[in-house]
Design a protein around this motif. Structure first.
Motif, PDB file in Angstrom:
ATOM      1  N   GLU A  89     -37.563 -49.066 -38.414  1.00 16.20           N
ATOM      2  CA  GLU A  89     -38.374 -48.105 -39.164  1.00 16.20           C
ATOM      3  C   GLU A  89     -37.753 -46.718 -39.053  1.00 16.20           C
ATOM      4  N   ILE A  90     -37.674 -46.038 -40.168  1.00 12.72           N
ATOM      5  CA  ILE A  90     -37.190 -44.654 -40.212  1.00 12.72           C
ATOM      6  C   ILE A  90     -38.275 -43.818 -40.863  1.00 12.72           C
ATOM      7  N   GLU A  91     -38.658 -42.783 -40.162  1.00 14.22           N
ATOM      8  CA  GLU A  91     -39.764 -41.926 -40.618  1.00 14.22           C
ATOM      9  C   GLU A  91     -41.014 -42.753 -40.896  1.00 14.22           C
TER      10      GLU A  91
ATOM     11  N   LEU B  45     -26.109 -45.322 -36.591  1.00 19.84           N
ATOM     12  CA  LEU B  45     -26.564 -46.520 -35.896  1.00 19.84           C
ATOM     13  C   LEU B  45     -25.551 -47.661 -35.984  1.00 19.84           C
TER      14      LEU B  45
ATOM     15  N   LEU C 293     -37.012 -50.119 -43.954  1.00 27.12           N
ATOM     16  CA  LEU C 293     -36.030 -49.884 -45.002  1.00 27.12           C
ATOM     17  C   LEU C 293     -36.386 -50.688 -46.250  1.00 27.12           C
TER      18      LEU C 293
ATOM     19  N   ARG D 274     -26.930 -40.742 -43.846  1.00 22.33           N
ATOM     20  CA  ARG D 274     -27.549 -39.876 -42.830  1.00 22.33           C
ATOM     21  C   ARG D 274     -28.209 -40.682 -41.708  1.00 22.33           C
ATOM     22  N   HIS D 275     -28.911 -41.740 -42.069  1.00 22.61           N
ATOM     23  CA  HIS D 275     -29.718 -42.446 -41.079  1.00 22.61           C
ATOM     24  C   HIS D 275     -29.057 -43.694 -40.496  1.00 22.61           C
ATOM     25  N   LEU D 276     -28.291 -44.431 -41.299  1.00 26.82           N
ATOM     26  CA  LEU D 276     -27.740 -45.696 -40.824  1.00 26.82           C
ATOM     27  C   LEU D 276     -26.319 -45.590 -40.304  1.00 26.82           C
TER      28      LEU D 276
ATOM     29  N   PHE E 116     -29.287 -41.158 -48.033  1.00 19.45           N
ATOM     30  CA  PHE E 116     -30.211 -41.603 -46.985  1.00 19.45           C
ATOM     31  C   PHE E 116     -29.503 -42.557 -46.027  1.00 19.45           C
TER      32      PHE E 116
END
Length: 414
Positions: free
Chosen positions: A120-122, A100, A126, A95-97, A92
């Motif tokens: 906020e993610i989805e 960024l 976090l 993929r997401h951080l 996770f």
């Protein structure tokens, strides 16, 4: 200075995840493990290996900033975020951080910390463990970019004065509540022993008699092993709400029992952490307030420490403003971004509330060292010796990091 690569590496933390509710309900022990069924969501077993995720930020000059995502031993209890298993979260994060972080400027700490702490993610913020470890790495990155210590970054960005003195340290014994005390006394820790009084029949006693006996033993042991005549450590004991259990959550009876412990503590200051667990924040504030007011009426010097349901910066403000206790634990992994730790300590200090910068045995050497720098800058009343339950290892990590940093700060000030 920019981040050129971000890596997320699962690993072990320094202790274990324990299902607090199952233990409170009387789970038995078989050696080091507990027997019975887990009852808190996410737990496979009542005790299972602690995990972390290391955040590695590779900077343009090749330096690597590090932070460790870690969660408390009693995850999922007292209003805290659920169990944090590193292998589940590393993909996770990647993929997401990763996208960024790569290319981000790191010279300024607070702007980055606040961005990721509120991200906020989805549709969800976090996990607190992620925010905790990521902001450690961002603080390390800012220090590396500016060629200063992490404490100096905090001092500069908050405009705080440098106080080049150590912060008092609080040792935790875990279940080894006798031999560990001897170790603490030989090394002169400022407050002890935590004690892990999380079970009524074996540790507290159905009338509280076992805790009272233990406190008397502590006082005698301090007298026997003290290495200097002026050494007077505070006694700080975490009871995990068990006093409330034996007195049917009756605040007056809880207060009367706590006040009675003064005699056992003798000349030593006594702090009782978490005398009750009321099951929610508002109820917890109300119950602690009743107990505290009763202690004042009795003229008792025994002090109460808030822990359960006092997790976030906002919670700490609410407990402090309610004046429902004498000290709050700032349980560092529960606050998410580490800037919240600094701001919580500063708020307590301004309001006259005793601030205990705590955390958990289930952290890592990386997070413990980062917390030393926060404490040296913000100046809580005491700081937890961590990680692990062996005491010596945590004392080595925290004490030495503190005094190395103080040496640098004093030299630069001179």
């Amino acid at each position: 200075m920019k981040i050129v690569q971000a890596h997320f590496v699962p690993g072990y933390s320094s202790f274990y995840f324990d299902d607090q509710q199952a233990i409170k309900k009387g789970a038995g022990q078989d050696g080091f493990v507990y027997v019975g069924q887990a009852v808190t969501a996410g737990f496979r077993d009542i005790r299972q290996a602690g995990e972390c995720v290391s955040v590695l930020l590779v900077l343009e000059n090749g330096a690597v900033a590090v932070g460790d995502c870690a969660a408390v031993q009693y995850s999922g209890a007292g209003g805290r975020d659920p169990l944090f298993l590193g292998a589940n979260f590393a993909p996770f994060l990647d993929r997401h951080l990763g996208p960024l972080l790569e290319g981000r400027e790191v010279d300024a700490f607070l702007v980055n910390a606040r961005y990721f702490d509120t991200l906020e993610i989805e549709g969800r913020r976090l996990h607190t463990a992620i925010r905790y470890g990521l902001t450690q790495a961002l603080l390390d990155a800012a220090a590396l970019a500016r060629n200063v210590t992490k404490a100096e970054v905090i001092l500069d960005e908050y405009g705080l004065p440098l106080v080049a003195e150590p912060v008092p340290l609080f040792g935790q014994s875990g279940d080894d509540r006798y031999a560990a005390v001897d170790k603490m006394l030989l090394k002169g820790v400022d407050a002890l022993p935590h004690g892990l009084i999380n079970n009524v029949p074996d540790k507290l006693g159905h009338k509280g008699e076992k805790l009272e006996e233990y406190i008397r033993w502590l006082v005698a042991r301090v007298e026997k092993l003290r290495t200097r005549p002026d050494y007077k450590p505070s006694l700080h004991i975490d009871v995990y709400g068990t006093i409330g259990l034996i007195f049917d959550q009756d605040a007056a009876r809880v207060a009367d029992y706590v006040a009675g412990l003064e005699k056992a503590a003798g000349p030593l200051d006594l702090y009782i952490e978490g005398p009750v667990d009321a099951g929610g924040k508002e109820a917890q504030i109300e119950e602690l307030d009743k107990i505290t007011r009763r202690l004042v009426q009795l003229g008792s010097p025994v002090k109460l420490v808030a822990d359960e349901w006092c997790n976030t910066y906002e919670d700490i403000v609410d407990f402090t403003d309610a004046r429902c206790c004498h000290m709050v634990q700032i349980k560092t992994p529960d606050l998410g971004g580490i800037h919240n730790v600094v701001e919580s300590v500063l708020y307590c200090n301004r309001q006259g509330m005793e601030a205990y910068q705590g955390g958990t045995c289930n952290e890592t050497d990386v997070s413990a060292r980062a917390c030393v720098h926060l404490a040296l800058a913000a100046r809580p009343m005491r700081m937890l010796v961590k990680p692990g339950m062996g005491f010596d290892e945590g004392m080595n990590i925290v004490y030495n990091e503190m005094h190395r940093t103080l040496a640098l700060l004093k030299a630069r000030r001179a």
